[in-house]
Structure formats: structure tokens, C-alpha cells
Design a protein around this motif. Structure first.
Motif, mmCIF file in Angstrom:
data_model
loop_
_atom_site.group_PDB
_atom_site.id
_atom_site.type_symbol
_atom_site.label_atom_id
_atom_site.label_comp_id
_atom_site.label_asym_id
_atom_site.label_seq_id
_atom_site.Cartn_x
_atom_site.Cartn_y
_atom_site.Cartn_z
ATOM 1 N N LEU A 131 22.483 49.574 0.076
ATOM 2 C CA LEU A 131 21.522 48.621 0.638
ATOM 3 C C LEU A 131 21.321 47.426 -0.284
ATOM 4 O O LEU A 131 21.258 46.279 0.170
ATOM 5 N N ASN A 132 21.258 47.662 -1.580
ATOM 6 C CA ASN A 132 21.057 46.586 -2.544
ATOM 7 C C ASN A 132 22.242 45.626 -2.563
ATOM 8 O O ASN A 132 22.065 44.400 -2.571
ATOM 9 N N ALA A 133 23.462 46.174 -2.536
ATOM 10 C CA ALA A 133 24.656 45.333 -2.556
ATOM 11 C C ALA A 133 24.751 44.472 -1.301
ATOM 12 O O ALA A 133 25.071 43.276 -1.369
ATOM 13 N N ILE A 134 24.441 45.054 -0.156
ATOM 14 C CA ILE A 134 24.510 44.308 1.097
ATOM 15 C C ILE A 134 23.421 43.248 1.154
ATOM 16 O O ILE A 134 23.650 42.127 1.628
ATOM 17 N N HIS A 135 22.225 43.571 0.652
ATOM 18 C CA HIS A 135 21.142 42.582 0.623
ATOM 19 C C HIS A 135 21.531 41.361 -0.209
ATOM 20 O O HIS A 135 21.297 40.211 0.196
ATOM 21 N N GLN A 136 22.116 41.581 -1.372
ATOM 22 C CA GLN A 136 22.508 40.459 -2.233
ATOM 23 C C GLN A 136 23.577 39.595 -1.568
ATOM 24 O O GLN A 136 23.522 38.359 -1.624
ATOM 25 N N PHE A 137 24.550 40.234 -0.936
ATOM 26 C CA PHE A 137 25.630 39.489 -0.276
ATOM 27 C C PHE A 137 25.108 38.692 0.908
ATOM 28 O O PHE A 137 25.397 37.492 1.053
ATOM 29 N N THR A 138 24.326 39.326 1.771
ATOM 30 C CA THR A 138 23.829 38.637 2.972
ATOM 31 C C THR A 138 22.879 37.502 2.624
ATOM 32 O O THR A 138 22.868 36.472 3.296
ATOM 33 N N THR B 296 23.203 43.692 10.867
ATOM 34 C CA THR B 296 21.773 43.609 11.155
ATOM 35 C C THR B 296 21.065 42.657 10.203
ATOM 36 O O THR B 296 20.247 41.829 10.614
ATOM 37 N N GLN B 297 21.390 42.752 8.917
ATOM 38 C CA GLN B 297 20.752 41.887 7.931
ATOM 39 C C GLN B 297 21.130 40.421 8.145
ATOM 40 O O GLN B 297 20.273 39.532 8.064
ATOM 41 N N LEU B 298 22.393 40.165 8.417
ATOM 42 C CA LEU B 298 22.814 38.787 8.654
ATOM 43 C C LEU B 298 22.109 38.196 9.868
ATOM 44 O O LEU B 298 21.694 37.031 9.862
ATOM 45 N N LYS B 299 21.933 39.007 10.900
ATOM 46 C CA LYS B 299 21.322 38.527 12.139
ATOM 47 C C LYS B 299 19.870 38.121 11.927
ATOM 48 O O LYS B 299 19.464 37.010 12.288
ATOM 49 N N TYR B 300 19.067 39.011 11.327
ATOM 50 C CA TYR B 300 17.644 38.674 11.203
ATOM 51 C C TYR B 300 17.382 37.655 10.101
ATOM 52 O O TYR B 300 16.460 36.838 10.198
ATOM 53 N N LYS B 301 18.212 37.638 9.060
ATOM 54 C CA LYS B 301 18.015 36.647 8.005
ATOM 55 C C LYS B 301 18.410 35.251 8.484
ATOM 56 O O LYS B 301 17.766 34.251 8.135
#
Length: 367
Positions: free
Chosen positions: A240-247, A286-291
Motif C-alpha cells: 500500500l505504501n509503495a502504490i501510494h507514493q507512485f500514484t 482505485t488510487q489513481l482514480k480518486y486522486k
């Protein structure tokens, strides 16, 4: 007119001292669920003279009437809207799985159901620096500043380690009507690299599960349940942390984000299942969409068919382009038509971006 706000779910951890009261509420939720399950299973078919047995099709409204007094009859402490939400969830699950009898929710033992306490808008409030719900105050680790938000619907939920979390839907203003990010990017999802952007940015595959697989196996053979749950939580949090930083980096730099419609659920049925599930593609999308939405950006998902094979420069499909699973080992290839050498994933990402522009030019139909 563009919307000025969007909905977001915030999740904060509840302090452990509230565990007994939350477990009591979770037990009552299970009782409501099981009561609804018993009714729908018992009266799934009713006899009609000269017709025979006909399916009753119990609606959520019918269940609400049947279980109207369950809270007072059994002395439950859960909020009245919690009973309504549990019945609504039960009805939705019956429609989804096309059955009148679902699994029972178990409150104890090795097969117990994880705690879950849903509620409607207005049931939970912020009072005196704490969450007020069903006549009880709950202290939380407030990392979002919950006092600034108006609570909508939400739930209390329990994870496998027995920790409780408060999940609440709030309305958040969109950061700006026009995003300041002017970049455009296509993103190709893969296994060697979890995500590759058309501008060369990559999210490398860290293989979070495989790195801790040996330690997990040792804990499982030793039947160390707490250790097993802790390792699984570590894997999840690292991913989750790695994906958050990338997105976050992608959204900050790009106003248009185009991604392929690769299906992780379909590939999870193949021999690549472990790697696919470890990549976390659904979480990344999901993260890319809402961000992107929060910054007034555009997020588009397009059909990725042939994007790996087509040359992003001339648009032809050559005989030496990578095709299907047999071509997974081909990481670079040259187009015989225009002579350009391509990185497999970057080329696919560029084609995805081009498809996103075509969709924008044609317009996005309103469903």
C-alpha cells in the motif's frame, strides 16, 4: 457545471480499550444478520393453492418489518440504523449471489467472522475529540483532523489481528477547479514492473509476498497465529505504501491519466496468480482514480488489446513484435517499418495514451 466536492472514506484506528464494547456490538450485528438469514431461508418458497410452491422474493422492506422489534426484544445496544444497514446488506448479498440463504455470521471460534458494525448518516458524530456512536464515546488516532468534516455513513470494522477501525465517508472539496498538472501519461500494468508510464517512470515489482514467503511458511508450520497475521499485515502495508507514493507522483505531474483494462481477477485464475495478486493492480487503479478526481484531473480506462504489439511511432504490427504469453520474455524490439527500437512496456503505455486521446476526441458517453 463541474462538481466542487467529492466523497472520500477516511479510516482511523480505534484505541484498544474500546475492544470489548465493539465486540459486543459486532455480536449483535451477527445476530441480526443470522435472524434475517433464518427468515429468508425458511420462507424462500410459499405454497399457493392450485399453483404450487412459488418463490417469495423477500425484499429488504419485508425483512425490516419482520425484524422491526429485534433491538428492543433482545436488549441490543447497537444503533437503530445499524439494524437497517445489516438487513440492507443481507438483501444486497442475496441478490448478488442469487440465493435465499447466505453464510451464517459466526461470533466465536477459529471460523469467526471479522467484526463489522455499519451505520447510516447521522448515527456517528464527533464530540469532545472523540467519536460518539450509539451512546458511547470512542477514542481514535485522529490522523485526518476529523473535527473539520461532517460525517456521513460508515462503519466500524475489525482486521485479522483484532484491531478495530472507524471508517467514515466525508465530503471533501476538490483541490482546484482546474488542475495545475499539465502532463499526460499512459500506464501499462505488468509483472516485471508493476506499472510503466509512457514518460519512462516505473513502479518496480517489489514482490512483497515472495520476499516474506519463507518467514510466513515458518510461522505457519509452527502454528504461530499472531506471527502469521503480523506478516500478512506487513505485506499489505508495504504494498500500500509503495502504490501510494507512485500514484501521488503520477497525479501531481499529470492532468490526463490513461490506463489499460487488464483484469487481475481473470489472470488470477492462471499460473501467474501469485504474482498478479501481489502486484495490487486493482488498488493502484482505485488510487489513481480518486486522486485524479480530487485534483480535477481526468482518469480513463481503455481497452489494452494489441497495445504491446503495435508500434507507437508508425502504428503497424510487425512479425517480430511481442505477442501473447509466448512473447513475455521479449523486453525490447525494433519495428521493421520505421526502424524505431521500443521498450516493450513504454511502447504499450504510449499506445494507451493515444487511445485515451481518441476516446476524448470522440467523447465519453454518459451511462
Amino acid at each position: 457545471m463541474k462538481p466542487t466536492t467529492h466523497l472520500k472514506t477516511l479510516k482511523v484506528r480505534v484505541k484498544d480499550k474500546h475492544k470489548p464494547i465493539l465486540e459486543q456490538m459486532a455480536f449483535e450485528v451477527n445476530q441480526v444478520w443470522n435472524a434475517a438469514n433464518e427468515i429468508t431461508a425458511l420462507y424462500s418458497f410459499v405454497p399457493i393453492p392450485e399453483v404450487g410452491w412459488v418463490r417469495s422474493n423477500f425484499s429488504a422492506f419485508d425483512l425490516q418489518k419482520q425484524l422491526k422489534g429485534i433491538k428492543s426484544e433482545r436488549g441490543f445496544i447497537i444503533h437503530s440504523t445499524t439494524t437497517q444497514e445489516v438487513i440492507a446488506a443481507h438483501h444486497k448479498a442475496r441478490r448478488q449471489f442469487k440465493t435465499d440463504k447466505l453464510r451464517w455470521r459466526i461470533s466465536s471460534g477459529s471460523k469467526r467472522s471479522l467484526g463489522w458494525i455499519p451505520f447510516k448518516t447521522g448515527a456517528a458524530k464527533w464530540k469532545g475529540g472523540q467519536v460518539y456512536f450509539a451512546g458511547h464515546y470512542f477514542k481514535v488516532w485522529d490522523s485526518y483532523g476529523l473535527s473539520q468534516y461532517e460525517f456521513r455513513s460508515g462503519s466500524f470494522s475489525q482486521d485479522a489481528r483484532g484491531r478495530w477501525y472507524f471508517n467514515i465517508v466525508v465530503e471533501i472539496p476538490i483541490l482546484c477547479m482546474e488542475t495545475t498538472a499539465k502532463g499526460q501519461v499512459g500506464i501499462d500494468l505488468g509483472l516485471k514492473d508493476t506499472a510503466t508510464c509512457s514518460n519512462g517512470l516505473k513502479l518496480e515489482s517489489k514482490q512483497f509476498y515472495r520476499e516474506l514467503e519463507s518467514k510466513l511458511g515458518i510461522a505457519q508450520r509452527a502454528k504461530q497465529k499472531k506471527r502469521i497475521k503480523a506478516i500478512h499485515a506487513q505485506i499489505k502495508n508495504r504494498r500500500l505504501n509503495a502504490i501510494h507514493q507512485f500514484t501521488r507522483k503520477v497525479v501531481n505531474d499529470n492532468g490526463l491519466i490513461v490506463i489499460g483494462n487488464v483484469s487481475s481477477s481473470a489472470l488470477a485464475q492462471t499460473k501467474m496468480a501469485k504474482s498478479v495478486l501481489d502486484a495490487g493492480w486493482f488498488m493502484l487503479k482505485t488510487q489513481l482514480k480518486y486522486k485524479a478526481r480530487a485534483r480535477s484531473g481526468v482518469f480513463i480506462e481503455v481497452n489494452e488489446s494489441y497495445t504491446t504489439q503495435v508500434c507507437s511511432c508508425c502504428g503497424c504490427i510487425s512479425s517480430n513484435s511481442p505477442k501473447g504469453r509466448a512473447g513475455l520474455r521479449i523486453r525490447e524490439w525494433s519495428c521493421p517499418e520505421c526502424g524505431v527500437t521500443h521498450d516493450r512496456d513504454v511502447n504499450a503505455a504510449k499506445n494507451l495514451l493515444a487511445l485515451g486521446h481518441e476516446r476524448l476526441a470522440a467523447g465519453i458517453p454518459v451511462l
